[in-house]
Design a protein around this motif. Structure first.
Motif: not given
Length: 283
Positions: A1-10, A15-22, A248-252, A258-262
């Protein structure tokens, strides 16, 4: 499993990409409303122009005019209307495929691009290129269509090309856009006169002079109409593409949350286990 830092960065990146697409979706929606209005207002006129000219010439008898005859050139001029920007789903690629897969020999085509995406694609594939009118698609006006028409008709009259075709995306509605290939010259004429009406249509002034006036306006009108519909289709396609990207960004983001919480729960459980193990060792 990826680290919490990696998941948070991803997650932050998504989220930044989603703001652009919106934002792009909102911009495309506003542009679409304006372009849709222009396309709907002009569509009937340009459809009527095409039907009227073809019908008129079909009832005119045998006319010997350069615009109505196939000349000796094997070359076909194809006006290709695409966009100057991407991120519009298959909008640009569908037009490229329409021309490429039409069964024509590459050596027989001269591409006159209106839109840099189509121009770049055909250059990469090694097609012969004519004059570039890409800037005209940014904000189509009638004078641009007139200048394109003059150049294409000049090449037709000089024998550089023997046929003129136009490839564009027809606007049907907000979600339906139809890649269309239309032959402009020579006009395919069928005798529409029935048995009770065999009178040949008279022209005033002479037929040749009338054709010289009618055909340039006919070509200009069809090019302009195609550009108007293409712009509406482009913005509709981009709006749909950005809407899908936002979803798609919302789903990601949900999956990453969920991964971060786990990962966080796993980290807390591990720390508690270590504390308990340490306390037991001391006692």
């Amino acid at each position: 499993m990826a680290s919490m830092r990696d998941i948070k960065r991803r997650k932050g990146s998504v989220q930044s990409t989603q703001q652009i697409t919106k934002a792009m979706k909102l911009v495309s929606t506003v542009k679409l409303q304006r372009a849709k209005g222009r396309a709907e207002k002009s569509k009937n006129y340009f459809t009527c122009m095409y039907d009227t000219v073809v019908s008129m010439l079909s009832k005119a008898g045998d006319l010997n005019h350069p615009f109505l005859k196939q000349n000796s050139s094997p070359k076909k001029a194809v006006i290709v209307i695409t966009a100057n920007r991407g991120l519009a789903g298959g909008y640009n690629s569908n037009i490229v495929k329409l021309v490429r897969d039409n069964g024509w020999n590459k050596e027989d085509l001269i591409i006159y691009p209106i839109g840099s995406k189509g121009r770049d694609a055909f250059v990469r594939m090694g097609y012969e290129m004519g004059d570039d009118f890409s800037s005209a698609i940014e904000e189509p006006i009638y004078i641009d269509a007139m200048n394109i028409s003059k150049k294409i008709l000049s090449d037709f009259s000089s024998g550089k090309v023997g046929e003129i075709h136009i490839a564009y995306t027809g606007f049907k509605n907000t979600v339906t856009h139809v890649p269309t290939l239309l032959k402009l010259l020579p006009i395919k004429i069928e005798d529409e006169r029935d048995a009770q009406d065999k009178a040949v249509l008279d022209f005033e002034p002479e037929a040749g002079e009338a054709i010289d006036l009618i055909i340039p306006k006919y070509i200009t009108s069809l090019i302009y109409g195609a550009m108007i519909e293409a712009v509406a289709s482009e913005n509709g396609a981009r709006m749909q593409a950005m809407d899908s990207a936002t979803s798609n960004a919302e789903e990601m983001i949900e999956k990453l949350s969920l991964l971060y919480n786990r990962a966080r729960q796993s980290s807390i459980t591990q720390e508690l286990t270590e504390i308990i193990a340490g306390a037991e060792a001391i006692s």
